[in-house]
Design a protein around this motif. Structure first.
Motif, short mmCIF file in Angstrom:
data_model
loop_
_atom_site.label_atom_id
_atom_site.label_comp_id
_atom_site.label_asym_id
_atom_site.label_seq_id
_atom_site.Cartn_x
_atom_site.Cartn_y
_atom_site.Cartn_z
N VAL A 175 -51.19 -11.39 -12.86
CA VAL A 175 -49.76 -11.70 -13.01
C VAL A 175 -49.28 -12.61 -11.88
CG1 VAL A 175 -47.45 -10.70 -12.95
CG2 VAL A 175 -49.22 -9.65 -14.36
N LEU A 176 -49.71 -12.34 -10.68
CA LEU A 176 -49.30 -13.19 -9.56
C LEU A 176 -49.80 -14.62 -9.75
CD1 LEU A 176 -49.81 -10.73 -6.58
CD2 LEU A 176 -47.64 -11.69 -7.36
N LEU A 177 -51.08 -14.77 -10.08
CA LEU A 177 -51.65 -16.12 -10.23
C LEU A 177 -51.05 -16.87 -11.42
CD1 LEU A 177 -55.43 -15.55 -9.49
CD2 LEU A 177 -53.79 -16.77 -8.07
N GLU A 178 -50.79 -16.17 -12.51
CA GLU A 178 -50.35 -16.85 -13.72
C GLU A 178 -48.84 -16.95 -13.86
OE1 GLU A 178 -52.16 -15.05 -17.12
OE2 GLU A 178 -54.21 -15.35 -16.37
N LYS A 179 -48.10 -15.98 -13.31
CA LYS A 179 -46.66 -15.92 -13.55
C LYS A 179 -45.81 -16.19 -12.32
CE LYS A 179 -47.20 -14.17 -17.82
NZ LYS A 179 -46.75 -14.84 -19.04
N VAL A 180 -46.24 -15.70 -11.17
CA VAL A 180 -45.39 -15.74 -9.98
C VAL A 180 -45.71 -16.94 -9.09
CG1 VAL A 180 -44.64 -14.49 -7.92
CG2 VAL A 180 -45.12 -13.24 -10.04
N PHE A 181 -46.96 -17.10 -8.72
CA PHE A 181 -47.32 -18.14 -7.77
C PHE A 181 -46.99 -19.56 -8.25
CE2 PHE A 181 -50.82 -15.59 -5.36
CZ PHE A 181 -49.86 -14.69 -4.93
N PRO A 182 -47.18 -19.89 -9.54
CA PRO A 182 -46.90 -21.27 -9.97
C PRO A 182 -45.44 -21.69 -9.78
CG PRO A 182 -48.31 -20.18 -11.57
CD PRO A 182 -47.83 -19.12 -10.62
N MET A 183 -44.53 -20.75 -9.61
CA MET A 183 -43.14 -21.11 -9.38
C MET A 183 -42.91 -21.63 -7.96
SD MET A 183 -40.97 -18.15 -11.36
CE MET A 183 -41.70 -16.76 -10.48
N ARG A 184 -43.81 -21.28 -7.04
CA ARG A 184 -43.62 -21.63 -5.64
C ARG A 184 -44.77 -22.44 -5.05
NH1 ARG A 184 -42.38 -15.79 -5.65
NH2 ARG A 184 -40.11 -15.59 -5.79
N SER A 185 -45.84 -22.60 -5.82
CA SER A 185 -47.03 -23.24 -5.26
C SER A 185 -47.84 -23.88 -6.38
CB SER A 185 -47.90 -22.20 -4.53
OG SER A 185 -48.47 -21.30 -5.47
N TYR A 186 -48.88 -24.57 -5.98
CA TYR A 186 -49.87 -25.10 -6.93
C TYR A 186 -51.05 -24.13 -6.95
CZ TYR A 186 -47.15 -29.34 -6.22
OH TYR A 186 -46.14 -30.25 -6.13
N VAL A 187 -51.52 -23.79 -8.12
CA VAL A 187 -52.64 -22.85 -8.26
C VAL A 187 -53.82 -23.61 -8.86
CG1 VAL A 187 -53.45 -20.68 -9.27
CG2 VAL A 187 -51.04 -20.92 -8.57
N ILE A 188 -54.86 -23.76 -8.05
CA ILE A 188 -56.06 -24.47 -8.47
C ILE A 188 -57.28 -23.67 -8.01
CG2 ILE A 188 -54.91 -26.72 -8.36
CD1 ILE A 188 -56.39 -27.26 -5.74
N ASP A 189 -58.47 -24.08 -8.45
CA ASP A 189 -59.66 -23.39 -7.99
C ASP A 189 -60.39 -24.23 -6.95
OD1 ASP A 189 -61.21 -25.27 -9.41
OD2 ASP A 189 -61.48 -23.94 -11.13
N VAL A 190 -61.47 -23.68 -6.41
CA VAL A 190 -62.20 -24.33 -5.33
C VAL A 190 -62.77 -25.68 -5.78
CG1 VAL A 190 -64.27 -24.13 -3.89
CG2 VAL A 190 -62.71 -22.18 -4.11
N ALA A 191 -63.27 -25.75 -7.00
CA ALA A 191 -63.82 -27.01 -7.49
C ALA A 191 -62.74 -28.08 -7.60
CB ALA A 191 -64.50 -26.80 -8.84
N GLU A 192 -61.54 -27.69 -8.04
CA GLU A 192 -60.45 -28.65 -8.14
C GLU A 192 -60.00 -29.13 -6.76
OE1 GLU A 192 -58.33 -27.19 -12.29
OE2 GLU A 192 -58.02 -26.02 -10.47
N LEU A 193 -60.02 -28.24 -5.78
CA LEU A 193 -59.71 -28.65 -4.42
C LEU A 193 -60.69 -29.69 -3.94
CD1 LEU A 193 -58.12 -28.34 -1.74
CD2 LEU A 193 -59.74 -26.51 -1.14
N ARG A 194 -61.97 -29.49 -4.23
CA ARG A 194 -62.99 -30.43 -3.80
C ARG A 194 -62.72 -31.83 -4.40
NH1 ARG A 194 -67.21 -27.76 -5.56
NH2 ARG A 194 -67.28 -26.63 -3.59
N GLU A 195 -62.33 -31.87 -5.65
CA GLU A 195 -62.04 -33.16 -6.28
C GLU A 195 -60.81 -33.81 -5.67
OE1 GLU A 195 -63.97 -34.85 -8.41
OE2 GLU A 195 -65.35 -33.19 -7.96
N LEU A 196 -59.79 -33.01 -5.36
CA LEU A 196 -58.60 -33.56 -4.71
C LEU A 196 -58.95 -34.15 -3.35
CD1 LEU A 196 -55.93 -30.84 -5.50
CD2 LEU A 196 -55.81 -33.24 -6.18
N LEU A 197 -59.78 -33.48 -2.59
CA LEU A 197 -60.17 -33.97 -1.29
C LEU A 197 -61.01 -35.23 -1.39
CD1 LEU A 197 -61.00 -30.53 0.36
CD2 LEU A 197 -59.10 -32.04 1.00
N ARG A 198 -61.84 -35.30 -2.39
CA ARG A 198 -62.68 -36.51 -2.57
C ARG A 198 -61.84 -37.72 -2.90
NH1 ARG A 198 -67.60 -33.82 -6.15
NH2 ARG A 198 -68.79 -32.99 -4.38
N SER A 199 -60.73 -37.50 -3.58
CA SER A 199 -59.87 -38.62 -3.97
C SER A 199 -58.82 -38.95 -2.93
CB SER A 199 -59.19 -38.32 -5.31
OG SER A 199 -58.35 -37.19 -5.20
N ALA A 200 -58.81 -38.19 -1.83
CA ALA A 200 -57.78 -38.42 -0.79
C ALA A 200 -58.04 -39.73 -0.05
CB ALA A 200 -57.80 -37.25 0.18
#
Length: 199
Positions: A174-199
């Protein structure tokens, strides 16, 4: 979950990954702790390689800390009464597989959130950090508390969906799907790696 495309571009120099409460006495409380540590270790390596900051948060107490906890504190008064989580105990140290390195931030807290009893924000400010990537245990504890406080302080907050864990799987979901997206970005470790590669 948040699509990486929806995230503003990351500036690694202004980004810190926080590894929170990943210590011996807490890890056994969640499902598959070894897999969690390995995922967080990968995220730490990715952020390091991109030039970002790594911060570690652990919960541990001195004798004075125990004495200062009032009976009104439902979460921590039992710990104080039992004299648990002494700051020198092995169970309060950061897991050796993700041990801090020179230049990392390391803070010791005595309440739930990462910053309410530490100088974490001051240390982040000194480095010009405006984006926090959160990992750790538990989703309903340190992650929720730190996310809410950091968002109120205008940090861009990212939660690693597979880098956090909780004893209660339904609360976690519930926190990951309903609560956290209202205040933050919710991604996984692989998605973070791609964001860092494109930085």
């Amino acid at each position: 979950m948040t699509s990486p495309a929806a995230l503003p571009a990351l500036d690694p120099a202004r980004t810190a990954l926080l590894a929170m409460d990943l210590q011996g006495g807490i890890l056994p409380l969640v499902p598959d702790p070894d897999a969690l540590v390995e995922r967080v270790r990968g995220a730490i390596a990715d952020v390091r390689a991109a030039g970002g900051t790594i911060g570690y948060v652990r919960v541990a107490f001195t004798e004075d800390d125990w004495a200062a906890i009032p009976e009104t504190n439902k979460s921590f008064s039992p710990l104080a009464a039992a004299r648990r989580n002494h700051h020198e105990d092995p169970d309060t140290q950061v897991d050796a597989r993700i041990a801090p390195e020179d230049g990392d931030i390391l803070v010791r807290k005595v309440r739930i959130g990462a910053a309410s009893t530490t100088d974490l924000y001051e240390r982040l400010r000194e480095r010009g950090i405006d984006t926090l990537v959160l990992s750790g245990i538990s989703t309903s504890g340190v992650v929720l508390s730190t996310l809410t406080d950091a968002a109120d302080r205008d940090y861009r907050v990212i939660v690693l969906s597979d880098g956090v864990a909780d004893r209660d799987q339904e609360v976690h979901r519930v926190l990951l799907e309903k609560v956290f997206p209202m205040r933050s970005y919710v991604i996984d470790v692989a998605e973070l790696r791609e964001l860092l590669r494109s930085a």
